[in-house]
Design an enzyme around this catalytic site. Sequence first.
Site, PDB file in Angstrom:
ATOM      1  N   CYS A  80       0.800  -1.228   0.000  1.00 46.97           N
ATOM      2  CA  CYS A  80       0.000   0.000   0.000  1.00 46.97           C
ATOM      3  C   CYS A  80       0.829   1.273   0.000  1.00 46.97           C
ATOM      4  O   CYS A  80       0.792   2.058  -0.944  1.00 46.97           O
ATOM      5  CB  CYS A  80      -0.914   0.027   1.227  1.00 46.97           C
ATOM      6  SG  CYS A  80      -1.914  -1.445   1.464  1.00 46.97           S
ATOM      7  N   HIS A 141      -2.857   6.907   3.869  1.00 51.51           N
ATOM      8  CA  HIS A 141      -1.852   5.926   4.329  1.00 51.51           C
ATOM      9  C   HIS A 141      -0.410   6.362   4.064  1.00 51.51           C
ATOM     10  O   HIS A 141       0.459   5.537   3.766  1.00 51.51           O
ATOM     11  CB  HIS A 141      -2.112   4.550   3.704  1.00 51.51           C
ATOM     12  CG  HIS A 141      -1.625   3.430   4.586  1.00 51.51           C
ATOM     13  ND1 HIS A 141      -1.727   2.102   4.233  1.00 51.51           N
ATOM     14  CD2 HIS A 141      -1.047   3.438   5.819  1.00 51.51           C
ATOM     15  CE1 HIS A 141      -1.238   1.344   5.192  1.00 51.51           C
ATOM     16  NE2 HIS A 141      -0.808   2.136   6.163  1.00 51.51           N
TER      17      HIS A 141
END
Length: 582
Positions: A80, A141
Amino acid sequence: MGTTQAVKLWFLLGLVVTLFCTVESATKARKPNFVLLMVDDLGMGDVGCFGNDTIHTPNMDSIARQGAKLSHHVVPAPLCTPSRVAFITGRHPIRSGMLGYGRFRMIPFLASTAGLPANETTFAEELKQVGYKTALIGKWHMGLHCGNSKDYCHHPKEQGFDLFYGLPLTNLRDCGADTSRSVVTAWCPLLYDHLTSTAAVLILSILLLYKLKFVTFRGAIFLTGMAVFVLLSPIIVTKGVRVINCLLMKNYDVVEQPVVLDNLTLRFTKEAVQFIEENQNEPFVLFLPYAKVHTALFTSEKFKGVSRHGRYGDNVEETDWSVGEILSTLERLGLKDDTFVLLTSDNGAHLEEYGSDGQREGGYNGIYKGGKAQLWEGGLRVPTMAMYPGVIPAGVEVSETTSMMDIFPTMLNLAGVAMPTDRVIDGQDMMPLILKQHTVSAHEFMFHYCGAYLQAVRYRPRQGKSTYKIFFATPNWTPGTEGCFHEFVCQCWEPHVTYHDPPLVYDVTSDPSERSPLSQQDPRYTAIVETVKEAVGEHIATLEDVPTQYAYRKLWWFPWLQPCCNFPFCYCKEDENITEYL
């Protein structure tokens, strides 16, 4: 009609034609809008235009049908956070310290100090300087704070986005309805066993010290209390992940804690449509990184049970619905021909994901080996398509290699913005390949990292049609699988990997499934390996010594950095009922 009147008439007619042409020219010269859609953990085999005929993705497929399908689009690191860093900066994440040497290769806690350094430049910052309105709606994130709860040094608004609405961290197992599942115990399955063993050893040691009169009774009580605190803190953090990590923000404000997932895609979609409507008269950048199809899986009521592939398929189909809403908004507002639209995934499908009821909750990577967190093609190659009517012809397929890092230079060049000259930009403009002006990838070499370890290189010679991939290390799978089910994701160091010297070499053009490595006796083998090793040395020489953002002292949970609405309860709910949006 007199001569004078005729001259006047022709003058007026010429003026009208000139004004019309000027207006038309100005309209065509408008800077393009950008709509960037990123699905989390979507596999190459999950989308119709890439071969799936059982999950319905008509809206994703329409982007490829009206534009280009990029069938060899890869990420530099298959997780990610680093993948997103590459996407918005056009640079290898190793250059900003956004790769780690340990177990954590992404940011595990929101209240940590790790994140995208402020000296990195994003496409949002570059385009904002030339008049673009910018929004990030969805998953970030890439960090939040540096030293205190008010600095927001890693926040999207400090990285060029005018609007942020979404998850400052990510969607986690702990955010869902199944309270028996935690990402912490998934990453460290023996956590409680280790804590129990450690507690027993510590208590016995303290008792022994007391019996031998090395410590007083009060000293023994104090040491026992300290041991209990140290041992309980991981348990407290684990049990509290939903509260500390699963929250929704709008700009700098926490608007929901813990986040309610069920209608989150509806809310993201509504916010995105509203942003487009409000900025339809000026150039804009909309980056919509979905929380789907990462676990915890969630769907609004309308999409439950619609797919033949259980909860995962339902999630893909709801995401496709959202893509359709964005595309139809562009068409309704007359913006379709002025907008570059790209859809991609941050990495391959997560093979090790299963629900507590045994149902598979990860995606499908088609013919490609391995998955998320691995450097096999199933982890690196991601479904990607782009459209820009009037510029990109319909039905194009690009089989040459393109990279997640290419988005940055492609956007800047389309917008007429000069590339930064104060740093290395690893990406290349994709448009010459898409428009068939070039027939060979601009990337002669592409370097793939597992954590901060460079373990694979993609090599596209300037002649011929083959692209080669060289492995210096490969993950040790759970026997009989193509994943690391004993680890939740594959790790990057011994004993979790096998090193190859001499390295493995695959021709991923003729063998995209990576089933048959070239023999060392193959006449191509030695030249390929020597060329790649030389390129690795040159690449490493361009890397500056930067602080790692993945040091444990940065990754741990710091209570004073914890975002909290309605302190001390850390509980609030967004007052938004949008079920009628469907």
